[in-house]
Scaffold this active site. Structure first.
Site, mmCIF file in Angstrom:
data_model
loop_
_atom_site.group_PDB
_atom_site.id
_atom_site.type_symbol
_atom_site.label_atom_id
_atom_site.label_comp_id
_atom_site.label_asym_id
_atom_site.label_seq_id
_atom_site.Cartn_x
_atom_site.Cartn_y
_atom_site.Cartn_z
ATOM 1 N N LEU A 82 -7.516 -3.100 14.697
ATOM 2 C CA LEU A 82 -7.615 -2.773 13.274
ATOM 3 C C LEU A 82 -6.898 -3.806 12.407
ATOM 4 O O LEU A 82 -5.769 -4.194 12.709
ATOM 5 C CB LEU A 82 -6.968 -1.389 13.066
ATOM 6 C CG LEU A 82 -6.750 -0.926 11.628
ATOM 7 C CD1 LEU A 82 -8.075 -0.637 10.951
ATOM 8 C CD2 LEU A 82 -5.856 0.311 11.609
ATOM 9 N N HIS B 209 8.445 8.829 -1.841
ATOM 10 C CA HIS B 209 8.017 7.536 -1.292
ATOM 11 C C HIS B 209 8.358 7.454 0.194
ATOM 12 O O HIS B 209 7.586 6.916 0.987
ATOM 13 C CB HIS B 209 8.665 6.379 -2.057
ATOM 14 C CG HIS B 209 8.245 6.316 -3.498
ATOM 15 N ND1 HIS B 209 6.935 6.439 -3.890
ATOM 16 C CD2 HIS B 209 8.954 6.155 -4.645
ATOM 17 C CE1 HIS B 209 6.854 6.353 -5.210
ATOM 18 N NE2 HIS B 209 8.072 6.185 -5.690
ATOM 19 N N ASP C 102 -1.579 7.611 -3.943
ATOM 20 C CA ASP C 102 -0.931 8.110 -5.164
ATOM 21 C C ASP C 102 -0.439 9.550 -4.977
ATOM 22 O O ASP C 102 -1.023 10.309 -4.209
ATOM 23 C CB ASP C 102 -1.927 8.025 -6.333
ATOM 24 C CG ASP C 102 -1.230 8.099 -7.676
ATOM 25 O OD1 ASP C 102 -0.018 7.835 -7.745
ATOM 26 O OD2 ASP C 102 -1.912 8.424 -8.668
HETATM 27 C C1 IPE Z 1 -1.535 3.146 -8.396
HETATM 28 O O1 IPE Z 1 -0.807 4.284 -8.704
HETATM 29 C C2 IPE Z 1 -0.682 2.181 -7.661
HETATM 30 C C3 IPE Z 1 -0.337 2.543 -6.296
HETATM 31 C C4 IPE Z 1 -0.719 3.623 -5.672
HETATM 32 C C5 IPE Z 1 0.476 1.584 -5.618
HETATM 33 P P1 IPE Z 1 -0.079 4.459 -10.106
HETATM 34 O O2 IPE Z 1 0.604 5.777 -10.059
HETATM 35 O O3 IPE Z 1 0.759 3.282 -10.408
HETATM 36 O O4 IPE Z 1 -1.320 4.475 -11.105
HETATM 37 P P2 IPE Z 1 -1.449 5.001 -12.595
HETATM 38 O O5 IPE Z 1 -0.261 4.499 -13.357
HETATM 39 O O6 IPE Z 1 -1.449 6.504 -12.532
HETATM 40 O O7 IPE Z 1 -2.750 4.463 -13.074
HETATM 41 C C1 IPE Z 2 2.250 6.226 -5.571
HETATM 42 O O1 IPE Z 2 2.887 7.399 -5.940
HETATM 43 C C2 IPE Z 2 3.202 5.189 -5.031
HETATM 44 C C3 IPE Z 2 3.407 4.062 -5.948
HETATM 45 C C4 IPE Z 2 2.780 3.863 -7.078
HETATM 46 C C5 IPE Z 2 4.406 3.094 -5.541
HETATM 47 P P1 IPE Z 2 3.472 7.588 -7.384
HETATM 48 O O2 IPE Z 2 4.891 7.133 -7.393
HETATM 49 O O3 IPE Z 2 2.617 6.949 -8.423
HETATM 50 O O4 IPE Z 2 3.418 9.154 -7.513
HETATM 51 P P2 IPE Z 2 3.043 9.998 -8.797
HETATM 52 O O5 IPE Z 2 1.671 9.547 -9.237
HETATM 53 O O6 IPE Z 2 4.075 9.709 -9.834
HETATM 54 O O7 IPE Z 2 3.050 11.404 -8.328
HETATM 55 MG MG MG Z 3 1.034 7.618 -9.533
#
Ligand code: IPE
Ligand code: IPE
Ligand code: MG
Length: 242
Positions: free
Chosen positions: A133, A38, A21
């Site tokens: 792995l 990303h 995240d």
């Molecule tokens: C969790 O992150 C999903 C992934 C890392 C793929 P999100 O950014 O979607 O989670 P929330 O919305 O903060 O709970």
């Molecule tokens: C996690 O990073 C990747 C996915 C959920 C696909 P985020 O896109 O949720 O990044 P933040 O949390 O908005 O910074």
């Molecule tokens: Mg996120």
């Protein structure tokens, strides 16, 4: 001083799961588009898989896209889907070099494009006999969705007369999950500062040690992984015993 290398008093977990995240915030902090975060995040993942291999971890599972992430704007979702395809191409090209890794995908593939689905299947097939792995990438994955899927399967098997009630055990449920054959999670790492599971491996993490860090995913490197494993090594895992 941060120690960058594994050392003697480190206990290496068998299965480490990652909630990757913070990509969006990483980009926004730099005045970039979220999708740039990303891209950077997928580069981090590539390097980290090499580090994980070197540490001798046997199973690594990565949350790449949740069943809830479809709520995001169309252009972000389509960029992510494109990145997954590119990423799989690279994984296949480097599977051997990355230490004989076996690649699997977890999640409901029904809503994914035909081209992504066929790449996933090709990648799983090409790496299935690898003995290094085991990397699992969770795409359109949701823990609740996974358990509902297992429950439907149990109902079907019961209706068709293959199952009796006493055969419905935790082990049977394990075998019906996307992660069947993979041991339960020992260490679950979430980057990006949030302290929640967001529907990731809710069954498989029943006894996982949870580790939360403010480091954003694109910044998460080997040294951060070592810190997490050092913390894991200090935990006292009792599993309900004494
Ligand atoms: C969790 O992150 C999903 C992934 C890392 C793929 P999100 O950014 O979607 O989670 P929330 O919305 O903060 O709970
Ligand atoms: C996690 O990073 C990747 C996915 C959920 C696909 P985020 O896109 O949720 O990044 P933040 O949390 O908005 O910074
Ligand atoms: Mg996120």
């Amino acid at each position: 001083m941060i120690n960058n290398t594994p050392h003697d008093n480190m206990i290496i977990p068998t299965h480490v799961a990652f909630i990757m995240d913070g990509n969006g915030r990483w980009a926004q902090k730099r005045g970039l588009k979220r999708t740039e975060g990303h891209k950077k995040g997928s580069e981090s993942l590539k390097q980290l898989i090499k580090d994980i291999n070197r540490l001798g971890i046997k199973y690594a599972t990565f949350y790449a896209f949740s069943t809830e992430n479809w709520k995001r704007p169309d252009d972000e979702v389509s960029t992510l889907m494109r990145l997954f395809e590119d990423y799989i191409d690279e994984l296949m090209a480097s599977a051997d070099k990355a230490g004989n890794s076996r690649i699997r995908f977890a999640g409901d593939r029904g809503r994914l494009s035909e081209s992504l689905k066929s790449k996933m299947a090709e990648c799983e097939e090409a790496s299935k006999d690898n003995t290094g792995l085991c990397v699992t990438i969770a795409v359109n994955y949701g823990g609740k969705d996974e358990l509902a899927h297992a429950a439907r399967e149990i109902a079907r098997l019961t209706n068709e007369g293959y199952l009796t009630l006493e055969k419905i055990t935790p082990e049977l449920i394990d075998s019906l999950l996307y992660t069947s054959g993979i041991p339960e999670v020992d260490l679950l790492i979430r980057t990006g500062g949030e302290q929640r599971l967001s529907n990731f491996l809710i069954w498989q993490s029943a006894y996982a040690e949870l580790y939360f860090t403010d480091t954003l995913w694109p910044d998460f490197k080997n040294k951060h992984l070592i810190l997490a494993i050092e913390e894991f090594s200090r935990r006292n895992r009792r599993f309900g015993g004494l």
